[in-house]
Enzyme design. Structure first.
Site, short mmCIF file in Angstrom:
data_model
loop_
_atom_site.label_atom_id
_atom_site.label_comp_id
_atom_site.label_asym_id
_atom_site.label_seq_id
_atom_site.Cartn_x
_atom_site.Cartn_y
_atom_site.Cartn_z
N SER A 5 18.56 2.80 -5.09
CA SER A 5 19.34 2.83 -5.67
C SER A 5 19.87 3.98 -6.58
O SER A 5 19.04 5.33 -6.32
CB SER A 5 18.74 1.56 -7.04
N1 SAM Z 1 13.86 -0.38 -5.11
C1 SAM Z 1 14.53 0.21 -3.68
C2 SAM Z 1 14.40 2.57 -4.02
O1 SAM Z 1 13.55 2.27 -4.13
O2 SAM Z 1 14.58 3.23 -2.36
C3 SAM Z 1 16.14 0.21 -3.96
C4 SAM Z 1 16.27 -1.07 -3.33
S1 SAM Z 1 17.30 -1.58 -1.81
C5 SAM Z 1 18.42 -1.64 -2.91
C6 SAM Z 1 16.94 -3.94 -1.65
C7 SAM Z 1 15.69 -4.04 -0.85
O3 SAM Z 1 15.32 -5.58 -1.24
C8 SAM Z 1 16.26 -3.81 0.14
O4 SAM Z 1 15.07 -3.04 0.94
C9 SAM Z 1 15.92 -5.17 0.79
O5 SAM Z 1 15.26 -5.34 2.44
C10 SAM Z 1 15.05 -5.87 0.15
N2 SAM Z 1 15.08 -7.58 0.00
C11 SAM Z 1 16.36 -8.29 -0.17
N3 SAM Z 1 15.52 -9.05 0.00
C12 SAM Z 1 14.25 -9.47 -0.45
C13 SAM Z 1 13.40 -9.97 -0.19
N4 SAM Z 1 13.47 -11.92 -0.35
N5 SAM Z 1 11.99 -10.10 -0.53
C14 SAM Z 1 11.33 -8.59 -0.46
N6 SAM Z 1 12.41 -7.45 -0.44
C15 SAM Z 1 13.62 -7.74 -0.14
#
Ligand code: SAM
Length: 218
Positions: free
Chosen positions: A65
């Protein structure tokens, strides 16, 4: 030069221009943003971009992000140092590292095993030992360690996943982007006994939360 010292000028500039000027005031959050080496959390070809005012690709069609959004969501949690925090969407592990700097214990759930493994080993190499990365569907929360004083969802949901509401402690705070797949509003939920109070904050655009209590794969 240690990892923490590398790019320290870039981090200082990021904090001054992207955070302080936009109203982030919590000194502990600003200090965490200065301390955590964001360039370690991006792919090698993105290192020169690590401190720009934007999200960046991290592989597997996912993103780390925008720094300001990380600071804003973290500030909204009001962490004082003794909390157990749940993060949904580990991604690169950057947000988890910031949280670990500010709270007692962080559980972070990621649905893509390669991202979870990479993040856990990086966090370990940075000696951030109070984070546990779990592979799974974060829309179900992590009931075995509940309740949490703070929950942060770093992917977008069509509505607040019910299990996360249930796993929030009394007085706890939940930050989550809620809306469509293309655009959302950042929401802050606070539990007051049986009641949940919502404040709608800022427009955001996150990748989708995919799971049982979120978007389906299709
Ligand atoms: N917080 C992260 C960072 O600091 O790099 C950025 C997060 S990224 C915008 C969103 C993440 O959520 C992705 O890695 C995606 O695979 C994960 N994601 C999506 N659905 C999910 C779920 N149901 N459970 C866990 N992770 C999930």
């Amino acid at each position: 030069m240690s990892e923490m010292e590398a790019y320290s000028h870039e981090r200082k500039r990021m904090v001054d221009k992207q955070m302080v000027r936009r109203g982030i005031r919590d000194e502990r959050v600003l200090e965490a943003m200065l301390a955590i080496p964001r360039h370690e959390f991006v792919p090698p070809e993105q290192v020169h971009q690590a401190y720009v005012d934007a999200p960046l690709p991290i592989g597997n069609s996912q993103t780390i992000s925008q720094p300001y959004i990380v600071a804003l969501m973290t500030e909204l949690l009001y962490l004082k140092g003794d909390e157990t925090v749940l993060e949904i969407g580990t991604g690169s592990g950057y947000q988890a590292a910031i949280l670990a700097h500010l709270a007692k214990k962080v559980y972070s759930i990621e649905r893509i095993p390669e991202l979870a493994e990479r993040a856990q080993s990086l966090l370990h190499s940075l000696q951030l030992e109070n984070i546990e990365v779990v592979v799974g569907d974060g829309s179900c929360g992590l009931p075995e360690h509940a309740p949490y004083q703070a929950i942060i969802v770093t992917a977008s949901a069509p509505e607040v996943p019910k299990p996360l509401e249930d796993q929030l402690s009394d007085g706890g705070r939940l930050v989550v982007p809620v809306g469509s797949r293309v655009g959302q509003v950042l929401e802050l939920w606070r539990r007051e006994g049986q009641k949940l109070v919502c404040e709608k904050l800022a427009p955001v655009a996150f990748v989708p939360l995919i799971g049982e209590h979120a978007w389906s794969h299709e």
